[in-house]
Design a protein around this motif. Structure first.
Motif, mmCIF file in Angstrom:
data_model
loop_
_atom_site.group_PDB
_atom_site.id
_atom_site.type_symbol
_atom_site.label_atom_id
_atom_site.label_comp_id
_atom_site.label_asym_id
_atom_site.label_seq_id
_atom_site.Cartn_x
_atom_site.Cartn_y
_atom_site.Cartn_z
ATOM 1 N N ASP A 93 10.840 10.202 -6.991
ATOM 2 C CA ASP A 93 11.029 11.582 -6.327
ATOM 3 C C ASP A 93 9.998 11.611 -5.158
ATOM 4 O O ASP A 93 10.247 12.281 -3.885
ATOM 5 N N ARG A 94 8.763 11.288 -5.631
ATOM 6 C CA ARG A 94 7.554 11.467 -4.615
ATOM 7 C C ARG A 94 8.024 10.501 -3.598
ATOM 8 O O ARG A 94 7.534 10.908 -2.098
ATOM 9 N N LEU A 95 8.393 9.445 -3.484
ATOM 10 C CA LEU A 95 8.617 8.521 -2.613
ATOM 11 C C LEU A 95 9.747 8.788 -1.452
ATOM 12 O O LEU A 95 9.612 8.611 -0.194
ATOM 13 N N HIS A 98 7.843 11.615 0.494
ATOM 14 C CA HIS A 98 6.674 11.280 1.486
ATOM 15 C C HIS A 98 6.578 9.602 1.294
ATOM 16 O O HIS A 98 5.968 9.280 0.664
ATOM 17 N N GLN A 99 7.544 8.916 1.832
ATOM 18 C CA GLN A 99 7.332 7.313 1.790
ATOM 19 C C GLN A 99 6.016 6.659 2.204
ATOM 20 O O GLN A 99 5.374 6.169 1.245
ATOM 21 N N ILE A 100 5.732 7.033 3.344
ATOM 22 C CA ILE A 100 4.414 6.253 3.877
ATOM 23 C C ILE A 100 3.155 6.758 3.265
ATOM 24 O O ILE A 100 2.479 5.886 2.682
ATOM 25 N N PRO A 101 3.045 8.199 3.008
ATOM 26 C CA PRO A 101 1.740 8.327 2.133
ATOM 27 C C PRO A 101 1.499 7.787 0.851
ATOM 28 O O PRO A 101 0.491 7.504 0.535
ATOM 29 N N VAL A 102 2.820 7.938 0.034
ATOM 30 C CA VAL A 102 2.801 7.401 -1.174
ATOM 31 C C VAL A 102 2.526 5.759 -1.175
ATOM 32 O O VAL A 102 1.594 5.385 -2.093
ATOM 33 N N LEU A 103 3.091 5.151 -0.193
ATOM 34 C CA LEU A 103 2.878 3.556 -0.301
ATOM 35 C C LEU A 103 1.389 3.321 0.120
ATOM 36 O O LEU A 103 0.701 2.418 -0.355
ATOM 37 N N LEU A 104 0.722 4.202 1.116
ATOM 38 C CA LEU A 104 -0.620 4.146 1.379
ATOM 39 C C LEU A 104 -1.484 4.124 0.245
ATOM 40 O O LEU A 104 -2.558 3.402 0.028
ATOM 41 N N VAL A 105 -1.392 5.421 -0.499
ATOM 42 C CA VAL A 105 -2.244 5.863 -1.434
ATOM 43 C C VAL A 105 -2.123 4.947 -2.785
ATOM 44 O O VAL A 105 -3.163 4.814 -3.308
ATOM 45 N N SER A 106 -1.086 4.459 -2.938
ATOM 46 C CA SER A 106 -0.741 3.671 -4.274
ATOM 47 C C SER A 106 -1.588 2.382 -4.337
ATOM 48 O O SER A 106 -1.975 2.067 -5.723
ATOM 49 N N ARG A 107 -1.961 1.892 -3.374
ATOM 50 C CA ARG A 107 -2.915 0.820 -3.595
ATOM 51 C C ARG A 107 -4.254 1.104 -3.999
ATOM 52 O O ARG A 107 -5.035 0.297 -4.435
ATOM 53 N N LEU A 108 -4.556 2.300 -3.675
ATOM 54 C CA LEU A 108 -5.948 2.684 -3.796
ATOM 55 C C LEU A 108 -6.117 3.173 -5.405
ATOM 56 O O LEU A 108 -7.481 3.422 -5.884
ATOM 57 N N ILE A 109 -5.398 3.822 -6.019
ATOM 58 C CA ILE A 109 -5.378 4.299 -7.394
ATOM 59 C C ILE A 109 -5.018 3.240 -8.247
ATOM 60 O O ILE A 109 -4.004 2.512 -8.331
ATOM 61 N N PRO A 110 -6.156 2.856 -9.064
ATOM 62 C CA PRO A 110 -6.058 1.923 -10.221
ATOM 63 C C PRO A 110 -4.730 2.030 -11.149
ATOM 64 O O PRO A 110 -4.530 3.007 -11.494
ATOM 65 N N GLY A 111 -3.817 1.091 -11.097
ATOM 66 C CA GLY A 111 -2.642 1.204 -11.969
ATOM 67 C C GLY A 111 -1.629 1.867 -11.200
ATOM 68 O O GLY A 111 -0.425 1.981 -11.681
ATOM 69 N N GLY A 112 -1.728 2.297 -9.867
ATOM 70 C CA GLY A 112 -0.502 3.017 -9.088
ATOM 71 C C GLY A 112 0.220 2.148 -8.187
ATOM 72 O O GLY A 112 1.277 2.530 -7.954
ATOM 73 N N ARG A 113 -0.208 0.950 -8.010
ATOM 74 C CA ARG A 113 0.515 0.172 -7.021
ATOM 75 C C ARG A 113 1.695 -0.579 -7.673
ATOM 76 O O ARG A 113 2.842 -0.472 -6.969
ATOM 77 N N VAL A 114 1.689 -0.919 -9.050
ATOM 78 C CA VAL A 114 3.116 -1.375 -9.541
ATOM 79 C C VAL A 114 4.018 -0.135 -9.562
ATOM 80 O O VAL A 114 5.171 -0.719 -9.604
ATOM 81 N N PRO A 115 3.753 0.843 -10.280
ATOM 82 C CA PRO A 115 4.948 1.952 -10.420
ATOM 83 C C PRO A 115 5.625 2.328 -8.833
ATOM 84 O O PRO A 115 6.754 2.425 -8.974
ATOM 85 N N VAL A 116 4.742 2.224 -7.873
ATOM 86 C CA VAL A 116 5.115 2.520 -6.515
ATOM 87 C C VAL A 116 5.814 1.365 -5.913
ATOM 88 O O VAL A 116 6.904 1.670 -5.120
#
Length: 196
Positions: A93-95, A98-116
């Motif tokens: 739903d978040r994607l 806001h596709q681009i911001p979610v993809l950008l931020v996901s790498r910086l959050i530990p454990g956030g990259r894989v779900p995104v």
């Protein structure tokens, strides 16, 4: 020079592999390499660490994204990438919003990259969008983790002390974020069951 190239090759391999197999602490690898590079007093080596970390993360993310796109949810379950389908639905739903911001931020959050990554692949985010958005995300991620290593290298007189400090800091941050996320999930679950 040969030692530097070999180290860069190893860093690329570790980060790329860790992006595909999410149990490898890739941030700690970049931080440790940056702490070592600081003691060489060569700015080119530091730039190589950042560029190699970003390139390894980017290549690994592309492989993982391709695996998810072509293998689907069945492959993600088999590889134990997909664990929490409710969380995955929220990320989708978040994607969508806001596709681009979610993809950008996901790498910086530990454990956030894989779900995104999973949500992006399963929601059918285009290759073009993913490739474009993931490039600055990986570069920013590498800069952040290299900065942590640089700080560790500058505080301690011996290179190994800076590496140990950077790796420990990354592991503590990852554990703290994991603990915080579990606590938030438990609170929202308790709140949801209390209102039913």
């Amino acid at each position: 020079m040969i030692d530097t190239l070999a180290a860069v090759g190893w860093l690329f391999g570790v980060v790329c592999f860790g992006a595909i197999v999410p149990i490898v602490p890739t941030g700690a690898a970049v931080s440790g390499a940056a702490a070592l590079a600081f003691h060489q007093r060569d700015p080119v080596t530091m730039v190589l660490v950042v560029a190699t970390g970003a390139a390894g993360a980017y290549a690994g993310d592309l492989v993982m994204y391709a695996m998810c796109r072509f293998g689907g949810e069945q492959l993600a379950r088999r590889l134990h990438w997909l664990r929490d389908e409710e969380h995955l639905a929220a990320v989708k739903d978040r994607l969508k919003a806001h596709q681009i911001p979610v993809l950008l931020v996901s790498r910086l959050i530990p454990g956030g990259r894989v779900p995104v990554l999973l949500a992006s692949a399963f929601a059918g985010i285009s290759w073009r969008t993913f490739v474009v958005a993931n490039l600055p995300a990986c570069a920013l991620w590498s800069v952040v983790y290299a900065s942590i290593g640089l700080a560790g290298g500058s505080i301690f007189p011996e290179p190994w002390q800076g590496v140990v400090a950077a790796v420990l800091l990354i592991l503590v941050i990852n554990q703290a974020v994991t603990w915080w996320n579990k606590r938030r999930e438990a609170a929202s679950t308790a709140e949801g069951s209390g209102s039913s």
